[in-house]
Design a protein around this motif. Sequence first.
Motif, short mmCIF file in Angstrom:
data_model
loop_
_atom_site.label_atom_id
_atom_site.label_comp_id
_atom_site.label_asym_id
_atom_site.label_seq_id
_atom_site.Cartn_x
_atom_site.Cartn_y
_atom_site.Cartn_z
N VAL A 1 1.05 -1.15 -0.52
CA VAL A 1 -0.30 0.05 -0.32
C VAL A 1 0.48 1.51 -0.27
O VAL A 1 1.16 1.40 0.56
N ARG A 2 0.42 2.45 -0.75
CA ARG A 2 0.80 3.11 -0.75
C ARG A 2 -0.25 4.81 -0.39
O ARG A 2 -0.84 4.69 -1.13
N ILE A 3 0.12 5.27 1.11
CA ILE A 3 -0.90 6.49 0.72
C ILE A 3 -0.09 7.68 0.50
O ILE A 3 1.03 8.07 1.08
N LYS A 4 -0.43 8.82 -0.57
CA LYS A 4 -0.35 9.57 -0.55
C LYS A 4 -0.89 10.88 0.44
O LYS A 4 -1.57 11.23 0.68
N VAL A 5 0.48 11.41 1.17
CA VAL A 5 0.56 12.10 2.14
C VAL A 5 0.69 14.11 2.29
O VAL A 5 -0.44 14.39 2.12
N ALA A 6 1.10 14.22 0.94
CA ALA A 6 1.56 15.39 0.76
C ALA A 6 2.74 14.91 -0.75
O ALA A 6 3.22 14.60 -0.94
N GLU A 7 2.18 16.43 -1.74
CA GLU A 7 3.23 16.37 -2.87
C GLU A 7 3.71 17.96 -2.53
O GLU A 7 2.61 18.85 -2.55
N VAL A 8 5.14 17.91 -3.46
CA VAL A 8 5.38 19.84 -4.13
C VAL A 8 5.87 19.53 -5.42
O VAL A 8 6.36 18.86 -5.55
N ASP A 9 5.50 20.53 -6.22
CA ASP A 9 6.01 20.30 -7.50
C ASP A 9 7.03 21.54 -8.13
O ASP A 9 6.72 23.19 -8.07
N ASP A 10 7.66 21.73 -8.64
CA ASP A 10 8.70 22.47 -9.34
C ASP A 10 9.51 23.34 -8.34
O ASP A 10 9.54 24.24 -8.39
N VAL A 11 10.39 22.41 -7.60
CA VAL A 11 10.93 23.36 -6.39
C VAL A 11 12.76 21.79 -6.26
O VAL A 11 12.73 21.58 -6.80
N LEU A 12 13.81 23.16 -5.47
CA LEU A 12 14.58 22.85 -5.19
C LEU A 12 15.11 21.66 -4.82
O LEU A 12 13.97 21.68 -3.43
#
Length: 407
Positions: free
Chosen positions: A310-321
């Motif tokens: 199981v993989r539960i996505k808890v956060a995501e950010v795009d286009d960051v260093l």
Amino acid sequence: MEATPTTVDERLEIPRLESPRRRVIAIATVVLLMVGAVTAYFVSRRPQDSPYRVTPVTRTSIVKEIRVTGHLELTDEVEVPAPIEGQLVEVFVEPGDQVENGQLLAQLDEGSAQMAVDVSRAELEVARARIAEAEAAVQRAKQALERTERLAEKGLASERVLEIARSETAKARAALQAARAERSAAQRRLSLRSLERKRTSIVAPRAGLVLEVPPRTGMIVGPRNRLFRIGAPVEEMHVRAPIGEADIGEVVVGQGAKFEVPTYPGKVFEATVKHISPDPKVEYGAIFYDVTLKTSNPERVLLPGMTAQVRIKVAEVDDVLAVREASLRFTPEGAPSAPARTRVWRVESTKLEEVAVEPGLSDGAMTEVRPTEPESLRINDKIAIGLALNDDNAAAAPSLSLRGHRQ
């Protein structure tokens, strides 16, 4: 004939390049020799080895996931006992069969049920006969009491005889009441046995998947014996996964998740968090909470008990260093102390430059970083993650000159 002798100067004399063509050839030859020598020098020259293992600064997206191992379960299940006591004579289903509500599962011996009805009917006849006998006894006791009372009025019967007659009358009436009660009980038993005679067929109380059946026929079963287990239809299933206490705070009901099973490599199934159990479980000193996820299974390819990654996505950010997490944990010898994970070290030749950063989201391998000074960190900057290994292709770390300072 004697040869004319030649001098040494004559033997070493270099022929004069009187022709222009010969001069061009000679110059070209010298140039080629020089170019070849320079090329050989740079090709054969070994570049100076860096004493550090480095990783570049990148601009990317980072997804933080909770990864756990769970197992598939049915949404619920029911147990089916025998409706009456009797001998199991036939079973019509096997584990894994899909059944519908009311479908015949097994059959009890109808002969035993009919015999029970006949016995109950005979008991009722006996009870009726006892009532007739008790009524006759009451009538005799009443007549005897009346005679005794007339004799007592004439002084021909003692008080003791009169009391005995009254007692016998009361006993006869009590026996009649008991007989009538027994007849009522026999009537109820006959009704029950007659109803049970119609319940020798064991049927499914719901549609679903057969999980358990009786091990054999011929045994005597009853309402206290579990014969079948039927689970809910497999079109909707649950995944039960234990989440550690460090991650459970990031899981909420309604959160999306994905999982895979070893049976179908590469096939990804969707799920949603349905319930978070507040009851902790302790395993080897670690605390876990059971999380239930619901998933659709319209093709019926998933089965109870399968292992789910199981993989539960808890956060995501795009286009960051971003840098590797290891670079935030690297501190060279002799560096000033600082809070953990608040700086990285940019490599310039054999020197390091400290760059203060604020760490952001991490997936365990890559971590978002925000430099405290704008433009102090750029894409493709080489960041140290540790010392290079001391082998034939790496140099030992020299005494470093640490440049840069913290604000």
